[in-house]
Write an enzyme that holds these catalytic residues in place. Sequence first.
Site, PDB file in Angstrom:
ATOM      1  N   PHE A 133      32.200  27.408  14.847  1.00  2.28           N
ATOM      2  CA  PHE A 133      32.012  26.079  14.283  1.00  2.28           C
ATOM      3  C   PHE A 133      31.135  26.240  13.043  1.00  2.28           C
ATOM      4  O   PHE A 133      29.960  26.630  13.166  1.00  2.28           O
ATOM      5  CB  PHE A 133      31.327  25.248  15.372  1.00  2.28           C
ATOM      6  N   ILE A 167      26.618  31.551  11.683  1.00  2.00           N
ATOM      7  CA  ILE A 167      27.685  30.968  12.505  1.00  2.00           C
ATOM      8  C   ILE A 167      27.910  31.799  13.787  1.00  2.00           C
ATOM      9  O   ILE A 167      28.313  32.966  13.737  1.00  2.00           O
ATOM     10  CB  ILE A 167      28.998  30.819  11.694  1.00  2.00           C
ATOM     11  N   ARG A 281      -0.343  40.519  41.450  1.00  2.00           N
ATOM     12  CA  ARG A 281      -1.167  41.231  40.465  1.00  2.00           C
ATOM     13  C   ARG A 281      -2.660  41.014  40.789  1.00  2.00           C
ATOM     14  O   ARG A 281      -3.146  39.883  40.690  1.00  2.00           O
ATOM     15  CB  ARG A 281      -0.861  40.704  39.064  1.00  2.00           C
ATOM     16  N   GLY A 356      -0.700  42.248  29.344  1.00  2.00           N
ATOM     17  CA  GLY A 356      -0.054  43.248  28.487  1.00  2.00           C
ATOM     18  C   GLY A 356       1.414  43.445  28.815  1.00  2.00           C
ATOM     19  O   GLY A 356       2.249  43.681  27.929  1.00  2.00           O
ATOM     20  N   GLU A 379      21.376  23.876  16.529  1.00  2.83           N
ATOM     21  CA  GLU A 379      21.993  22.575  16.885  1.00  2.83           C
ATOM     22  C   GLU A 379      21.063  21.403  16.576  1.00  2.83           C
ATOM     23  O   GLU A 379      21.021  20.411  17.308  1.00  2.83           O
ATOM     24  CB  GLU A 379      22.443  22.559  18.352  1.00  2.83           C
TER      25      GLU A 379
HETATM   26  C1  LIG Z   1      20.877  31.935  15.759  1.00  4.41           C
HETATM   27  C2  LIG Z   1      21.445  30.725  15.104  1.00  4.41           C
HETATM   28  C3  LIG Z   1      22.741  30.327  15.396  1.00  4.41           C
HETATM   29  C4  LIG Z   1      23.301  29.224  14.736  1.00  4.41           C
HETATM   30  N1  LIG Z   1      24.605  28.882  14.974  1.00  4.41           N
HETATM   31  C5  LIG Z   1      25.192  27.934  14.177  1.00  4.41           C
HETATM   32  C6  LIG Z   1      26.590  27.670  14.282  1.00  4.41           C
HETATM   33  O1  LIG Z   1      27.288  28.229  15.126  1.00  4.41           O
HETATM   34  N2  LIG Z   1      27.159  26.771  13.423  1.00  4.41           N
HETATM   35  C7  LIG Z   1      26.416  26.117  12.471  1.00  4.41           C
HETATM   36  O2  LIG Z   1      26.983  25.330  11.715  1.00  4.41           O
HETATM   37  N3  LIG Z   1      25.072  26.328  12.370  1.00  4.41           N
HETATM   38  C8  LIG Z   1      24.462  27.229  13.182  1.00  4.41           C
HETATM   39  N4  LIG Z   1      23.114  27.468  13.079  1.00  4.41           N
HETATM   40  C9  LIG Z   1      22.363  26.748  12.072  1.00  4.41           C
HETATM   41  C10 LIG Z   1      21.331  25.764  12.584  1.00  4.41           C
HETATM   42  O3  LIG Z   1      21.980  24.637  13.111  1.00  4.41           O
HETATM   43  C11 LIG Z   1      20.375  25.475  11.427  1.00  4.41           C
HETATM   44  O4  LIG Z   1      19.591  26.635  11.259  1.00  4.41           O
HETATM   45  C12 LIG Z   1      19.518  24.263  11.668  1.00  4.41           C
HETATM   46  O5  LIG Z   1      20.299  23.099  11.682  1.00  4.41           O
HETATM   47  C13 LIG Z   1      18.426  24.122  10.611  1.00  4.41           C
HETATM   48  O6  LIG Z   1      18.923  24.271   9.318  1.00  4.41           O
HETATM   49  P1  LIG Z   1      18.203  25.298   8.313  1.00  4.41           P
HETATM   50  O7  LIG Z   1      18.031  26.572   9.024  1.00  4.41           O
HETATM   51  O8  LIG Z   1      18.943  25.295   7.035  1.00  4.41           O
HETATM   52  O9  LIG Z   1      16.747  24.670   8.088  1.00  4.41           O
HETATM   53  P2  LIG Z   1      16.364  23.513   7.041  1.00  4.41           P
HETATM   54  O10 LIG Z   1      17.319  22.389   7.141  1.00  4.41           O
HETATM   55  O11 LIG Z   1      16.136  24.132   5.722  1.00  4.41           O
HETATM   56  O12 LIG Z   1      14.966  23.032   7.639  1.00  4.41           O
HETATM   57  C14 LIG Z   1      13.758  23.760   7.431  1.00  4.41           C
HETATM   58  C15 LIG Z   1      12.606  22.998   8.106  1.00  4.41           C
HETATM   59  O13 LIG Z   1      12.465  21.696   7.473  1.00  4.41           O
HETATM   60  C16 LIG Z   1      12.534  20.696   8.485  1.00  4.41           C
HETATM   61  N5  LIG Z   1      13.198  19.508   7.958  1.00  4.41           N
HETATM   62  C17 LIG Z   1      14.360  19.447   7.274  1.00  4.41           C
HETATM   63  N6  LIG Z   1      14.650  18.164   6.966  1.00  4.41           N
HETATM   64  C18 LIG Z   1      13.660  17.405   7.491  1.00  4.41           C
HETATM   65  C19 LIG Z   1      13.391  16.000   7.543  1.00  4.41           C
HETATM   66  N7  LIG Z   1      14.226  15.091   7.002  1.00  4.41           N
HETATM   67  N8  LIG Z   1      12.246  15.571   8.156  1.00  4.41           N
HETATM   68  C20 LIG Z   1      11.409  16.479   8.726  1.00  4.41           C
HETATM   69  N9  LIG Z   1      11.612  17.811   8.722  1.00  4.41           N
HETATM   70  C21 LIG Z   1      12.728  18.272   8.115  1.00  4.41           C
HETATM   71  C22 LIG Z   1      13.378  21.312   9.603  1.00  4.41           C
HETATM   72  O14 LIG Z   1      13.149  20.637  10.830  1.00  4.41           O
HETATM   73  C23 LIG Z   1      12.874  22.741   9.591  1.00  4.41           C
HETATM   74  O15 LIG Z   1      11.654  22.813  10.292  1.00  4.41           O
HETATM   75  C24 LIG Z   1      22.519  28.511  13.784  1.00  4.41           C
HETATM   76  C25 LIG Z   1      21.197  28.907  13.525  1.00  4.41           C
HETATM   77  C26 LIG Z   1      20.663  29.997  14.158  1.00  4.41           C
HETATM   78  C27 LIG Z   1      19.259  30.413  13.824  1.00  4.41           C
END
Ligand SMILES: Cc1cc2nc3c(=O)[nH]c(=O)nc-3n(C[C@H](O)[C@H](O)[C@H](O)COP(=O)(O)OP(=O)(O)OC[C@H]3O[C@@H](n4cnc5c(N)ncnc54)[C@H](O)[C@@H]3O)c2cc1C
Length: 398
Positions: A133, A167, A281, A356, A379
Amino acid sequence: MVVNLCGMRNMHPPENPEHTKLRDAVRDFADREIAPHIASWDRQSRLPVDVVHQMGELGLFGLTAPEEFGGSDLGLTGLSIAVEEIGRVDQSVGITLAAGVGLGVGTLLAYGTQEQKETWLPDLVAGRALGAFGLTEPGAGSDANAMATTAELVDGQWVVNGAKQFITNSGTPITSVCTVAARTGTAADGSPELSAIIVPTDTPGYVVEPLHDKMSWRACDTHPLRFEDVRVPEANLLGVRGNGFKQLMTCLNTGRVAVAALATGCIQAMLELTVEHAGVRPTFGGPIGRKQGVAFQIADLEVMLQASRALTYRAAMLKDTGAPLDEFRRASSVAKLYATESAVTATRIAAQVFGGYGVMEDGPIARFYRDAKVLEIGEGTSELQRMLIARGLGLPVE
Ligand SMILES: Cc1cc2nc3c(=O)[nH]c(=O)nc-3n(C[C@H](O)[C@H](O)[C@H](O)COP(=O)(O)OP(=O)(O)OC[C@H]3O[C@@H](n4cnc5c(N)ncnc54)[C@H](O)[C@@H]3O)c2cc1C
Protein backbone atom coordinates in the site's frame (compact mmCIF):
# COMPACT_ATOMS: atom_id res chain seq x y z
CA MET A 1 16.46 -16.87 24.27
CA VAL A 2 12.85 -16.81 23.15
CA VAL A 3 9.74 -15.43 24.76
CA ASN A 4 8.98 -17.37 27.91
CA LEU A 5 5.52 -18.38 28.89
CA CYS A 6 4.51 -18.22 32.49
CA GLY A 7 1.06 -19.69 31.99
CA MET A 8 -0.85 -16.43 32.40
CA ARG A 9 -4.13 -15.98 30.57
CA ASN A 10 -5.21 -12.40 30.79
CA MET A 11 -8.70 -11.07 30.48
CA HIS A 12 -9.78 -11.45 26.90
CA PRO A 13 -12.49 -9.57 25.09
CA PRO A 14 -15.79 -11.31 24.51
CA GLU A 15 -14.93 -13.80 21.79
CA ASN A 16 -17.12 -16.28 20.03
CA PRO A 17 -15.95 -19.92 20.03
CA GLU A 18 -14.38 -19.50 16.58
CA HIS A 19 -12.36 -16.52 17.83
CA THR A 20 -11.17 -18.48 20.86
CA LYS A 21 -10.13 -21.38 18.64
CA LEU A 22 -8.27 -18.93 16.42
CA ARG A 23 -6.45 -17.37 19.41
CA ASP A 24 -5.29 -20.78 20.64
CA ALA A 25 -4.16 -21.88 17.17
CA VAL A 26 -2.22 -18.67 16.49
CA ARG A 27 -0.59 -18.67 19.93
CA ASP A 28 0.55 -22.24 19.38
CA PHE A 29 1.83 -21.43 15.86
CA ALA A 30 3.71 -18.33 17.08
CA ASP A 31 5.40 -20.21 19.92
CA ARG A 32 6.36 -23.14 17.69
CA GLU A 33 7.21 -21.58 14.34
CA ILE A 34 8.24 -17.98 15.05
CA ALA A 35 9.72 -17.71 18.55
CA PRO A 36 12.68 -20.07 17.97
CA HIS A 37 13.84 -18.22 14.83
CA ILE A 38 12.99 -14.58 15.23
CA ALA A 39 16.23 -13.38 16.84
CA SER A 40 18.13 -14.65 13.83
CA TRP A 41 15.66 -13.20 11.29
CA ASP A 42 15.88 -9.86 13.10
CA ARG A 43 19.69 -9.94 12.99
CA GLN A 44 19.64 -10.74 9.28
CA SER A 45 16.85 -8.20 8.49
CA ARG A 46 14.97 -10.92 6.68
CA LEU A 47 11.62 -12.64 6.93
CA PRO A 48 11.49 -16.00 5.11
CA VAL A 49 8.51 -16.19 2.78
CA ASP A 50 7.85 -19.67 4.18
CA VAL A 51 6.42 -18.03 7.29
CA VAL A 52 4.02 -16.01 5.15
CA HIS A 53 2.95 -19.20 3.39
CA GLN A 54 2.46 -20.92 6.77
CA MET A 55 0.33 -18.05 8.05
CA GLY A 56 -1.62 -18.30 4.81
CA GLU A 57 -2.22 -22.00 5.34
CA LEU A 58 -3.51 -21.19 8.83
CA GLY A 59 -6.01 -18.84 7.18
CA LEU A 60 -4.58 -15.66 8.72
CA PHE A 61 -4.50 -13.58 5.53
CA GLY A 62 -8.17 -14.36 4.92
CA LEU A 63 -9.57 -13.42 8.32
CA THR A 64 -11.44 -10.37 7.04
CA ALA A 65 -12.35 -11.78 3.61
CA PRO A 66 -15.57 -13.58 2.72
CA GLU A 67 -15.62 -17.27 1.86
CA GLU A 68 -16.10 -16.39 -1.82
CA PHE A 69 -12.42 -15.38 -1.94
CA GLY A 70 -11.15 -18.10 0.37
CA GLY A 71 -11.54 -16.15 3.61
CA SER A 72 -13.16 -17.00 6.94
CA ASP A 73 -15.00 -13.72 7.55
CA LEU A 74 -13.95 -13.46 11.20
CA GLY A 75 -13.83 -9.69 10.92
CA LEU A 76 -11.51 -7.13 12.41
CA THR A 77 -11.91 -8.91 15.75
CA GLY A 78 -10.44 -12.05 14.19
CA LEU A 79 -7.56 -10.10 12.62
CA SER A 80 -6.86 -8.32 15.91
CA ILE A 81 -6.68 -11.63 17.77
CA ALA A 82 -4.22 -13.08 15.24
CA VAL A 83 -2.03 -9.95 15.16
CA GLU A 84 -2.02 -9.71 18.97
CA GLU A 85 -0.93 -13.33 19.36
CA ILE A 86 1.80 -13.07 16.71
CA GLY A 87 2.84 -9.69 18.15
CA ARG A 88 3.27 -11.25 21.58
CA VAL A 89 6.12 -13.30 20.10
CA ASP A 90 7.39 -10.95 17.42
CA GLN A 91 6.44 -7.55 16.06
CA SER A 92 8.04 -7.87 12.58
CA VAL A 93 5.99 -10.93 11.69
CA GLY A 94 2.99 -9.27 13.33
CA ILE A 95 3.20 -6.15 11.14
CA THR A 96 3.78 -8.29 8.05
CA LEU A 97 0.41 -9.91 8.74
CA ALA A 98 -1.32 -6.69 9.88
CA ALA A 99 -0.23 -4.76 6.77
CA GLY A 100 -0.77 -7.71 4.44
CA VAL A 101 -4.39 -8.00 5.54
CA GLY A 102 -5.28 -4.46 6.61
CA LEU A 103 -3.65 -2.64 3.69
CA GLY A 104 -2.98 -5.31 1.03
CA VAL A 105 -6.17 -7.36 1.13
CA GLY A 106 -8.19 -4.58 2.79
CA THR A 107 -8.00 -1.93 0.05
CA LEU A 108 -9.03 -4.41 -2.65
CA LEU A 109 -11.81 -5.89 -0.52
CA ALA A 110 -13.23 -2.48 0.29
CA TYR A 111 -13.04 -0.82 -3.12
CA GLY A 112 -12.18 -3.39 -5.78
CA THR A 113 -14.51 -4.35 -8.59
CA GLN A 114 -15.57 -8.00 -8.74
CA GLU A 115 -12.97 -8.55 -11.47
CA GLN A 116 -10.18 -6.86 -9.49
CA LYS A 117 -11.06 -8.94 -6.45
CA GLU A 118 -11.12 -12.17 -8.47
CA THR A 119 -7.75 -11.30 -10.00
CA TRP A 120 -5.84 -10.46 -6.82
CA LEU A 121 -7.58 -11.73 -3.72
CA PRO A 122 -7.31 -15.55 -3.97
CA ASP A 123 -3.48 -15.50 -3.84
CA LEU A 124 -3.32 -12.70 -1.24
CA VAL A 125 -5.86 -14.43 0.99
CA ALA A 126 -4.03 -17.75 0.74
CA GLY A 127 -0.68 -16.16 1.67
CA ARG A 128 0.78 -17.20 -1.69
CA ALA A 129 1.27 -13.50 -2.44
CA LEU A 130 1.56 -10.21 -0.53
CA GLY A 131 -0.01 -6.85 -1.33
CA ALA A 132 1.48 -3.45 -0.48
CA PHE A 133 0.00 0.00 0.00
CA GLY A 134 1.92 3.05 -1.23
CA LEU A 135 0.83 6.35 0.27
CA THR A 136 3.89 7.87 1.97
CA GLU A 137 6.49 9.69 -0.12
CA PRO A 138 9.89 11.22 0.60
CA GLY A 139 8.18 14.64 0.76
CA ALA A 140 4.73 13.64 2.05
CA GLY A 141 4.03 11.56 5.17
CA SER A 142 1.49 12.87 7.66
CA ASP A 143 0.42 15.42 5.04
CA ALA A 144 -0.48 12.83 2.41
CA ASN A 145 -2.22 15.46 0.29
CA ALA A 146 1.19 16.88 -0.53
CA MET A 147 2.13 13.78 -2.55
CA ALA A 148 3.93 14.34 -5.85
CA THR A 149 3.42 10.96 -7.57
CA THR A 150 1.26 11.38 -10.66
CA ALA A 151 -0.90 9.05 -12.74
CA GLU A 152 -1.88 10.40 -16.12
CA LEU A 153 -4.46 8.78 -18.34
CA VAL A 154 -2.88 8.32 -21.79
CA ASP A 155 -4.53 6.22 -24.52
CA GLY A 156 -6.48 4.08 -22.07
CA GLN A 157 -3.58 3.52 -19.69
CA TRP A 158 -2.52 5.11 -16.41
CA VAL A 159 1.08 6.25 -16.63
CA VAL A 160 2.49 6.47 -13.13
CA ASN A 161 5.60 8.48 -12.22
CA GLY A 162 7.02 9.27 -8.81
CA ALA A 163 8.39 7.69 -5.64
CA LYS A 164 7.13 6.19 -2.39
CA GLN A 165 8.92 5.76 0.90
CA PHE A 166 8.81 3.18 3.72
CA ILE A 167 6.44 0.76 1.93
CA THR A 168 5.78 -2.45 3.89
CA ASN A 169 5.77 -5.81 2.08
CA SER A 170 6.61 -4.05 -1.20
CA GLY A 171 9.69 -5.97 -2.31
CA THR A 172 9.37 -9.58 -1.20
CA PRO A 173 9.73 -12.33 -3.81
CA ILE A 174 5.97 -12.94 -3.46
CA THR A 175 4.72 -9.32 -3.54
CA SER A 176 2.26 -9.33 -6.42
CA VAL A 177 0.60 -5.93 -6.25
CA CYS A 178 0.90 -2.44 -4.81
CA THR A 179 -1.99 0.00 -4.44
CA VAL A 180 -0.44 3.35 -5.29
CA ALA A 181 -1.92 6.71 -4.34
CA ALA A 182 -1.29 9.32 -7.02
CA ARG A 183 -2.38 12.71 -8.30
CA THR A 184 -4.66 12.19 -11.25
CA GLY A 185 -5.54 15.84 -11.78
CA THR A 186 -6.82 18.93 -9.98
CA ALA A 187 -10.22 19.12 -8.33
CA ALA A 188 -12.66 21.96 -9.02
CA ASP A 189 -11.56 23.78 -5.83
CA GLY A 190 -7.90 23.67 -6.91
CA SER A 191 -6.88 20.89 -4.51
CA PRO A 192 -5.08 17.81 -5.89
CA GLU A 193 -7.33 15.07 -7.23
CA LEU A 194 -5.99 11.89 -5.62
CA SER A 195 -6.82 8.41 -6.83
CA ALA A 196 -5.66 4.88 -6.07
CA ILE A 197 -4.17 2.78 -8.87
CA ILE A 198 -3.51 -0.97 -8.73
CA VAL A 199 0.04 -1.65 -9.92
CA PRO A 200 1.18 -5.27 -10.48
CA THR A 201 4.76 -5.46 -9.25
CA ASP A 202 6.01 -7.07 -12.45
CA THR A 203 5.04 -4.00 -14.49
CA PRO A 204 8.07 -2.48 -16.26
CA GLY A 205 9.18 0.68 -14.44
CA TYR A 206 8.13 -0.53 -10.96
CA VAL A 207 11.49 -0.19 -9.21
CA VAL A 208 12.10 -1.60 -5.74
CA GLU A 209 14.96 0.22 -4.03
CA PRO A 210 17.16 -1.62 -1.46
CA LEU A 211 15.63 -2.42 1.95
CA HIS A 212 15.48 0.39 4.50
CA ASP A 213 17.97 -0.31 7.29
CA LYS A 214 15.59 0.04 10.26
CA MET A 215 15.90 0.08 14.04
CA SER A 216 12.38 -1.42 14.35
CA TRP A 217 10.61 -4.27 12.55
CA ARG A 218 13.95 -5.35 11.09
CA ALA A 219 12.56 -8.67 9.87
CA CYS A 220 9.75 -6.95 7.98
CA ASP A 221 10.21 -6.03 4.32
CA THR A 222 10.18 -2.22 3.88
CA HIS A 223 11.44 -0.45 0.76
CA PRO A 224 11.43 2.84 -1.08
CA LEU A 225 9.76 2.49 -4.50
CA ARG A 226 10.16 4.36 -7.77
CA PHE A 227 7.72 4.47 -10.67
CA GLU A 228 9.25 5.26 -14.04
CA ASP A 229 6.54 5.53 -16.70
CA VAL A 230 4.72 2.58 -15.18
CA ARG A 231 1.80 1.78 -17.52
CA VAL A 232 -1.27 -0.09 -16.32
CA PRO A 233 -4.74 -0.41 -17.88
CA GLU A 234 -7.36 2.26 -17.14
CA ALA A 235 -9.37 -0.51 -15.44
CA ASN A 236 -6.72 -0.62 -12.68
CA LEU A 237 -8.27 2.43 -11.05
CA LEU A 238 -9.33 1.32 -7.56
CA GLY A 239 -12.68 2.71 -6.48
CA VAL A 240 -13.71 6.15 -7.66
CA ARG A 241 -11.40 8.61 -9.42
CA GLY A 242 -10.69 11.52 -7.06
CA ASN A 243 -11.76 9.52 -3.99
CA GLY A 244 -8.34 7.95 -3.44
CA PHE A 245 -7.51 9.96 -0.34
CA LYS A 246 -10.83 9.21 1.36
CA GLN A 247 -10.64 5.53 0.41
CA LEU A 248 -7.12 5.02 1.68
CA MET A 249 -7.82 6.94 4.90
CA THR A 250 -10.80 4.65 5.52
CA CYS A 251 -8.55 1.61 5.08
CA LEU A 252 -6.06 3.16 7.51
CA ASN A 253 -8.75 3.15 10.22
CA THR A 254 -8.78 -0.64 9.99
CA GLY A 255 -4.98 -0.76 9.86
CA ARG A 256 -4.79 1.34 13.02
CA VAL A 257 -6.81 -1.20 14.98
CA ALA A 258 -4.44 -3.93 13.78
CA VAL A 259 -1.48 -1.81 14.97
CA ALA A 260 -3.23 -1.36 18.35
CA ALA A 261 -3.53 -5.16 18.51
CA LEU A 262 0.17 -5.47 17.71
CA ALA A 263 0.96 -3.06 20.55
CA THR A 264 -1.28 -5.08 22.88
CA GLY A 265 0.70 -8.23 22.01
CA CYS A 266 3.91 -6.35 22.84
CA ILE A 267 2.59 -5.32 26.27
CA GLN A 268 1.42 -8.90 26.93
CA ALA A 269 4.94 -10.16 26.20
CA MET A 270 6.48 -7.52 28.47
CA LEU A 271 4.13 -8.51 31.28
CA GLU A 272 4.81 -12.24 30.99
CA LEU A 273 8.56 -11.77 30.82
CA THR A 274 8.84 -9.31 33.69
CA VAL A 275 6.60 -11.33 36.03
CA GLU A 276 8.77 -14.37 35.44
CA HIS A 277 12.05 -12.47 35.80
CA ALA A 278 10.96 -10.57 38.91
CA GLY A 279 9.97 -13.83 40.55
CA VAL A 280 13.42 -15.37 40.24
CA ARG A 281 16.05 -12.63 39.99
CA PRO A 282 17.56 -12.20 43.45
CA THR A 283 18.96 -9.01 44.94
CA PHE A 284 19.52 -8.21 48.61
CA GLY A 285 18.41 -11.66 49.75
CA GLY A 286 15.19 -12.11 47.77
CA PRO A 287 13.60 -11.86 44.34
CA ILE A 288 13.25 -8.33 42.94
CA GLY A 289 9.48 -8.89 42.68
CA ARG A 290 9.34 -8.47 46.49
CA LYS A 291 10.39 -4.86 46.17
CA GLN A 292 7.51 -2.47 45.70
CA GLY A 293 9.65 -0.36 43.35
CA VAL A 294 9.66 -3.29 40.91
CA ALA A 295 6.27 -4.87 41.61
CA PHE A 296 4.38 -1.60 41.19
CA GLN A 297 5.92 -1.02 37.76
CA ILE A 298 4.74 -4.49 36.74
CA ALA A 299 1.27 -3.74 38.13
CA ASP A 300 1.21 -0.73 35.78
CA LEU A 301 1.93 -3.09 32.87
CA GLU A 302 -1.20 -5.07 33.73
CA VAL A 303 -3.26 -1.85 33.75
CA MET A 304 -1.86 -0.82 30.36
CA LEU A 305 -2.50 -4.29 28.97
CA GLN A 306 -6.12 -4.46 30.03
CA ALA A 307 -6.87 -0.93 28.85
CA SER A 308 -5.12 -1.42 25.48
CA ARG A 309 -6.89 -4.69 24.88
CA ALA A 310 -10.28 -3.27 25.79
CA LEU A 311 -9.85 -0.25 23.48
CA THR A 312 -8.57 -2.40 20.61
CA TYR A 313 -11.44 -4.89 20.69
CA ARG A 314 -14.01 -2.15 21.22
CA ALA A 315 -12.81 -0.51 17.99
CA ALA A 316 -12.82 -3.88 16.20
CA MET A 317 -16.32 -4.62 17.46
CA LEU A 318 -17.56 -1.23 16.18
CA LYS A 319 -16.24 -2.07 12.71
CA ASP A 320 -17.62 -5.61 12.76
CA THR A 321 -21.07 -4.47 13.87
CA GLY A 322 -21.29 -1.70 11.27
CA ALA A 323 -21.17 1.27 13.65
CA PRO A 324 -21.22 4.76 12.04
CA LEU A 325 -17.87 5.58 10.39
CA ASP A 326 -17.25 8.59 12.67
CA GLU A 327 -17.61 6.48 15.78
CA PHE A 328 -15.34 3.74 14.42
CA ARG A 329 -12.76 6.26 13.19
CA ARG A 330 -12.49 7.92 16.60
CA ALA A 331 -12.33 4.55 18.39
CA SER A 332 -9.55 3.32 16.08
CA SER A 333 -7.46 6.46 16.69
CA VAL A 334 -8.03 6.23 20.45
CA ALA A 335 -7.00 2.55 20.49
CA LYS A 336 -3.96 3.14 18.28
CA LEU A 337 -2.77 6.13 20.29
CA TYR A 338 -3.23 4.59 23.73
CA ALA A 339 -1.98 1.08 22.96
CA THR A 340 1.12 2.18 21.03
CA GLU A 341 2.23 4.78 23.58
CA SER A 342 1.63 2.18 26.31
CA ALA A 343 3.75 -0.36 24.41
CA VAL A 344 6.66 2.08 24.34
CA THR A 345 6.29 2.64 28.10
CA ALA A 346 5.93 -1.10 28.69
CA THR A 347 9.18 -1.93 26.89
CA ARG A 348 10.98 0.79 28.86
CA ILE A 349 9.68 -0.67 32.13
CA ALA A 350 10.62 -4.21 31.07
CA ALA A 351 14.15 -3.16 30.11
CA GLN A 352 14.51 -1.52 33.53
CA VAL A 353 13.21 -4.58 35.40
CA PHE A 354 15.66 -6.78 33.46
CA GLY A 355 18.58 -4.48 34.28
CA GLY A 356 21.64 -5.19 32.09
CA TYR A 357 19.92 -8.24 30.57
CA GLY A 358 17.24 -5.91 29.22
CA VAL A 359 19.64 -4.28 26.79
CA MET A 360 21.36 -7.45 25.58
CA GLU A 361 20.49 -8.46 22.03
CA ASP A 362 20.56 -12.16 22.96
CA GLY A 363 17.32 -11.67 24.91
CA PRO A 364 13.91 -10.58 23.58
CA ILE A 365 13.45 -7.35 25.58
CA ALA A 366 15.91 -5.31 23.51
CA ARG A 367 14.16 -6.33 20.28
CA PHE A 368 10.73 -5.42 21.63
CA TYR A 369 12.17 -2.12 22.90
CA ARG A 370 13.44 -1.25 19.40
CA ASP A 371 10.27 -2.50 17.76
CA ALA A 372 7.86 -0.58 20.00
CA LYS A 373 9.02 2.86 18.86
CA VAL A 374 7.72 2.54 15.32
CA LEU A 375 4.24 1.72 16.62
CA GLU A 376 3.89 5.42 17.48
CA ILE A 377 4.80 6.38 13.89
CA GLY A 378 3.44 3.89 11.33
CA GLU A 379 -0.18 4.20 10.09
CA GLY A 380 -0.36 7.76 11.42
CA THR A 381 1.81 9.22 14.19
CA SER A 382 0.58 9.84 17.74
CA GLU A 383 0.26 13.54 16.90
CA LEU A 384 -1.94 12.72 13.90
CA GLN A 385 -4.15 10.51 16.08
CA ARG A 386 -4.55 13.34 18.61
CA MET A 387 -5.42 15.68 15.74
CA LEU A 388 -8.06 13.26 14.41
CA ILE A 389 -9.53 12.69 17.88
CA ALA A 390 -9.71 16.43 18.55
CA ARG A 391 -11.36 17.04 15.18
CA GLY A 392 -13.83 14.26 15.93
CA LEU A 393 -14.75 16.20 19.07
CA GLY A 394 -15.58 19.20 16.91
CA LEU A 395 -12.46 21.22 17.73
CA PRO A 396 -11.20 23.43 14.88
CA VAL A 397 -7.67 22.03 15.18
CA GLU A 398 -5.49 22.51 12.08
C1 LIG B 1 8.66 0.83 9.21
C2 LIG B 1 7.64 1.68 8.53
C3 LIG B 1 6.71 1.09 7.68
C4 LIG B 1 5.79 1.89 6.99
N1 LIG B 1 4.93 1.32 6.10
C5 LIG B 1 4.18 2.13 5.29
C6 LIG B 1 3.39 1.57 4.24
O1 LIG B 1 3.31 0.36 4.07
N2 LIG B 1 2.72 2.42 3.40
C7 LIG B 1 2.77 3.78 3.55
O2 LIG B 1 2.16 4.49 2.76
N3 LIG B 1 3.49 4.34 4.57
C8 LIG B 1 4.20 3.55 5.41
N4 LIG B 1 4.95 4.09 6.43
C9 LIG B 1 4.98 5.53 6.56
C10 LIG B 1 4.34 6.10 7.82
O3 LIG B 1 2.94 5.99 7.72
C11 LIG B 1 4.86 7.52 7.98
O4 LIG B 1 6.21 7.41 8.39
C12 LIG B 1 4.06 8.33 8.97
O5 LIG B 1 2.76 8.56 8.48
C13 LIG B 1 4.72 9.66 9.28
O6 LIG B 1 5.13 10.34 8.13
P1 LIG B 1 6.63 10.88 8.03
O7 LIG B 1 7.53 9.79 8.41
O8 LIG B 1 6.81 11.52 6.70
O9 LIG B 1 6.72 12.01 9.17
P2 LIG B 1 6.25 13.54 9.04
O10 LIG B 1 4.89 13.61 8.45
O11 LIG B 1 7.33 14.31 8.40
O12 LIG B 1 6.15 13.94 10.57
C14 LIG B 1 7.30 14.26 11.36
C15 LIG B 1 6.84 14.64 12.77
O13 LIG B 1 6.00 15.83 12.69
C16 LIG B 1 4.76 15.55 13.33
N5 LIG B 1 3.68 16.25 12.63
C17 LIG B 1 3.44 16.28 11.31
N6 LIG B 1 2.34 17.03 11.05
C18 LIG B 1 1.87 17.45 12.25
C19 LIG B 1 0.75 18.24 12.68
N7 LIG B 1 -0.14 18.73 11.80
N8 LIG B 1 0.60 18.49 14.01
C20 LIG B 1 1.48 17.98 14.90
N9 LIG B 1 2.55 17.22 14.57
C21 LIG B 1 2.74 16.96 13.26
C22 LIG B 1 4.57 14.04 13.19
O14 LIG B 1 3.64 13.56 14.15
C23 LIG B 1 5.98 13.55 13.42
O15 LIG B 1 6.25 13.52 14.80
C24 LIG B 1 5.81 3.30 7.18
C25 LIG B 1 6.74 3.88 8.07
C26 LIG B 1 7.65 3.09 8.73
C27 LIG B 1 8.65 3.74 9.63
